[in-house]
Motif scaffolding. Structure first.
Motif, PDB file in Angstrom:
ATOM      1  N   ASN A  60      20.461  26.859  23.856  1.00 45.57           N
ATOM      2  CA  ASN A  60      20.050  25.658  24.562  1.00 45.57           C
ATOM      3  C   ASN A  60      20.271  25.759  26.062  1.00 45.57           C
TER       4      ASN A  60
ATOM      5  N   GLU B  32      13.451  19.460  16.268  1.00 48.95           N
ATOM      6  CA  GLU B  32      14.146  19.774  15.023  1.00 48.95           C
ATOM      7  C   GLU B  32      13.275  19.616  13.776  1.00 48.95           C
TER       8      GLU B  32
ATOM      9  N   TYR C 163      12.273  22.730  11.229  1.00 47.94           N
ATOM     10  CA  TYR C 163      12.741  22.645   9.839  1.00 47.94           C
ATOM     11  C   TYR C 163      11.563  22.721   8.861  1.00 47.94           C
TER      12      TYR C 163
ATOM     13  N   THR D  14      20.329  25.850  11.752  1.00 48.00           N
ATOM     14  CA  THR D  14      21.684  25.730  11.214  1.00 48.00           C
ATOM     15  C   THR D  14      21.691  24.848   9.958  1.00 48.00           C
ATOM     16  N   LYS D  15      20.986  23.735  10.025  1.00 50.47           N
ATOM     17  CA  LYS D  15      20.905  22.827   8.882  1.00 50.47           C
ATOM     18  C   LYS D  15      20.297  23.529   7.667  1.00 50.47           C
TER      19      LYS D  15
ATOM     20  N   ASP E  18      17.561  22.570  21.649  1.00 49.55           N
ATOM     21  CA  ASP E  18      18.547  21.989  20.734  1.00 49.55           C
ATOM     22  C   ASP E  18      17.977  21.822  19.330  1.00 49.55           C
ATOM     23  N   GLY E  19      16.701  21.458  19.251  1.00 52.24           N
ATOM     24  CA  GLY E  19      16.066  21.247  17.964  1.00 52.24           C
ATOM     25  C   GLY E  19      16.014  22.502  17.116  1.00 52.24           C
TER      26      GLY E  19
ATOM     27  N   LYS F  81      19.603  23.073  15.748  1.00 51.21           N
ATOM     28  CA  LYS F  81      19.924  22.089  14.698  1.00 51.21           C
ATOM     29  C   LYS F  81      19.172  22.390  13.404  1.00 51.21           C
TER      30      LYS F  81
END
Length: 199
Positions: free
Chosen positions: A164, A138, A142, A178-179, A171-172, A175
């Motif tokens: 995923n 993640e 990011y 989306t964040k 998953d990272g 996340k």
């Protein structure tokens, strides 16, 4: 079910779907996010054996493609450790394969063998697109989005592996993307296995 043989199992189905999504057809990022664009200047983060870089060059009107990959194992590269082991030799081989695969396009590409966080200073600020497929944890996804979105003028930033499944390896990606989308009020577009923001 007429296409499935008697010896089919879940792993074979996963492999077939993966080949269709990654190797038979251009990825959705190419087909949907960049369709019809000309003289593109872009970046791919995470090149490995250059299958996707080759697809970008074959299917899009690329003027210049910056390829960012350190080809180096490091402690915080969980996915790499899982898929390639802790030995440097698979990445050395991948680098050799990538360079051979893209030899025909050598006048259109610039190799930057650095970590993406370090390579950003070597990238111009007039990009049409950035495709992120490096470290899938993640924080790294990011940071790649935050660093490289500043380099795009009216283009597209996106990447790979927005799913995923049973392995949870990505998953990272989900996340981080989306964040970033929520924090910056960006419309997230997804066509598996790709994601992107149009700017």
């Amino acid at each position: 079910m007429k296409y499935l043989s008697n010896d089919i199992n879940e792993q074979k189905i996963v492999d077939v779907l993966s080949d269709l999504k990654h190797r038979v057809f251009p990825r959705p990022f190419e087909r949907l996010a960049l369709k019809g664009k000309k003289d593109l200047i872009g970046v791919e983060i995470g090149v490995f054996e250059a299958d996707h870089a080759l697809s970008l060059l074959e299917n899009l009107d690329i003027k210049k493609l910056y390829l960012v990959d350190p080809y180096e194992m490091y402690d915080d590269y969980d996915e790499g450790n899982k898929h390639y082991g802790v030995d440097q030799s698979p990445l050395n081989k991948a680098k050799e394969i990538a360079h051979k695969k893209l030899e025909l396009y050598r006048d259109k590409i610039i190799w930057i063998e650095k970590y993406s966080n370090d390579a950003v200073v070597d990238i111009p600020s007039n990009l049409d697109f950035v495709y992120i497929d490096g470290n899938h944890q993640e924080e790294y996804v990011y940071i790649d989005i935050a660093n490289y979105i500043k380099k795009i003028q009216g283009g597209v930033i996106g990447g790979h592996d927005f799913y995923n499944g049973f392995q949870r390896d990505h998953d990272g990606v989900i996340k981080a993307v989306t964040k970033y989308s929520f924090e910056n009020n960006l419309e997230l577009q997804v066509e598996l296995p790709d994601w992107w923001f149009k700017l």
